[in-house]
Design a protein around this motif. Structure first.
Motif, PDB file in Angstrom:
ATOM      1  N   VAL A  33       9.167 -78.201  82.972  1.00  0.00           N
ATOM      2  CA  VAL A  33       9.233 -76.821  82.483  1.00  0.00           C
ATOM      3  C   VAL A  33      10.433 -76.155  83.144  1.00  0.00           C
ATOM      4  O   VAL A  33      10.599 -76.241  84.358  1.00  0.00           O
ATOM      5  N   GLU A  35      11.819 -72.708  84.116  1.00  0.00           N
ATOM      6  CA  GLU A  35      11.432 -71.310  84.331  1.00  0.00           C
ATOM      7  C   GLU A  35      12.683 -70.448  84.275  1.00  0.00           C
ATOM      8  O   GLU A  35      13.713 -70.800  84.838  1.00  0.00           O
ATOM      9  N   GLY A  36      12.610 -69.318  83.581  1.00  0.00           N
ATOM     10  CA  GLY A  36      13.725 -68.382  83.517  1.00  0.00           C
ATOM     11  C   GLY A  36      14.384 -68.304  82.151  1.00  0.00           C
ATOM     12  O   GLY A  36      15.203 -67.424  81.908  1.00  0.00           O
ATOM     13  N   HIS A  38      13.636 -69.215  77.673  1.00  0.00           N
ATOM     14  CA  HIS A  38      12.696 -69.669  76.651  1.00  0.00           C
ATOM     15  C   HIS A  38      13.464 -70.116  75.411  1.00  0.00           C
ATOM     16  O   HIS A  38      14.620 -69.742  75.205  1.00  0.00           O
ATOM     17  N   HIS A  52       9.743 -69.144  79.873  1.00  0.00           N
ATOM     18  CA  HIS A  52       9.863 -70.548  80.248  1.00  0.00           C
ATOM     19  C   HIS A  52       9.858 -71.408  78.993  1.00  0.00           C
ATOM     20  O   HIS A  52       9.472 -70.954  77.916  1.00  0.00           O
ATOM     21  N   GLU A  54       9.044 -75.632  77.760  1.00  0.00           N
ATOM     22  CA  GLU A  54       8.618 -76.987  78.082  1.00  0.00           C
ATOM     23  C   GLU A  54       9.585 -77.980  77.467  1.00  0.00           C
ATOM     24  O   GLU A  54      10.156 -77.726  76.401  1.00  0.00           O
ATOM     25  N   SER A 127      18.497 -65.026  87.052  1.00  0.00           N
ATOM     26  CA  SER A 127      17.090 -65.359  86.789  1.00  0.00           C
ATOM     27  C   SER A 127      16.468 -66.246  87.856  1.00  0.00           C
ATOM     28  O   SER A 127      15.268 -66.455  87.850  1.00  0.00           O
ATOM     29  N   ALA A 129      16.655 -69.365  87.835  1.00  0.00           N
ATOM     30  CA  ALA A 129      16.054 -70.423  87.029  1.00  0.00           C
ATOM     31  C   ALA A 129      15.822 -71.669  87.867  1.00  0.00           C
ATOM     32  O   ALA A 129      16.625 -72.000  88.751  1.00  0.00           O
ATOM     33  N   ARG A 132      10.775 -77.347  86.904  1.00  0.00           N
ATOM     34  CA  ARG A 132       9.574 -77.849  87.578  1.00  0.00           C
ATOM     35  C   ARG A 132       9.032 -79.025  86.783  1.00  0.00           C
ATOM     36  O   ARG A 132       8.800 -78.920  85.582  1.00  0.00           O
ATOM     37  N   THR A 134       6.222 -81.509  85.476  1.00  0.00           N
ATOM     38  CA  THR A 134       4.804 -81.289  85.198  1.00  0.00           C
ATOM     39  C   THR A 134       3.994 -82.571  85.262  1.00  0.00           C
ATOM     40  O   THR A 134       2.810 -82.548  85.009  1.00  0.00           O
TER      41      THR A 134
END
Length: 135
Positions: A33, A35-36, A38, A52, A54, A127, A129, A132, A134
């Motif tokens: 993922v 983050e920061g 989409h 975020h 995926e 951000s 960013a 991560r 998963t």
């Protein structure tokens, strides 16, 4: 080198067609993922600041990365390839498409900058960013 993919390159068949029958090694390394940013969809998917997204991690060698750059139109300014840290502060490459070139209105949340590439880098810095894993 690791590349975070979130659109058409999450499909193993597409990656095999692009990278499997030429020079360059690749391997999927699991889900992640970012983050920061989409995902938004236009002619092709891209990212905009906030939220975020995926996706998957794709490990590639230098030759495969060059082929990905051509596929994403980096030399034509369609996408910019930028580095984002993962949780261990390793650099992961991410392609971000210019909304104006992909049939989207330029999102107001992009910072003012002399070029789209600079706007992406500025947004990344602002951000914080991070990628991560998963899995």
């Amino acid at each position: 080198m690791l590349v975070f993919v979130y659109g058409t390159l999450t499909e193993p068949e597409r990656v095999e067609r692009l990278l499997g029958n030429g020079p360059g090694a690749y391997e999927f390394r699991g889900d992640a993922v970012l983050e920061g940013f989409h995902r938004v969809d236009g002619r092709y998917p891209t990212l905009v600041p906030g939220g975020h997204v995926e996706g998957r991690l794709l490990a590639v060698d230098d030759s495969a990365l060059e082929r990905l750059d051509r596929y994403e139109g980096v030399d034509r300014g369609l996408y910019a390839r930028v580095s984002v840290p993962d949780m261990e502060q390793r650099s992961v490459q991410v392609y971000v498409g210019d909304p104006a070139r992909l049939g989207l209105e330029r999102d107001a949340s992009w910072p003012d900058a002399p070029s789209f590439r600079v706007a992406v880098r500025t947004a990344l810095e602002r951000s914080n960013a991070v990628l991560r894993r998963t899995e």
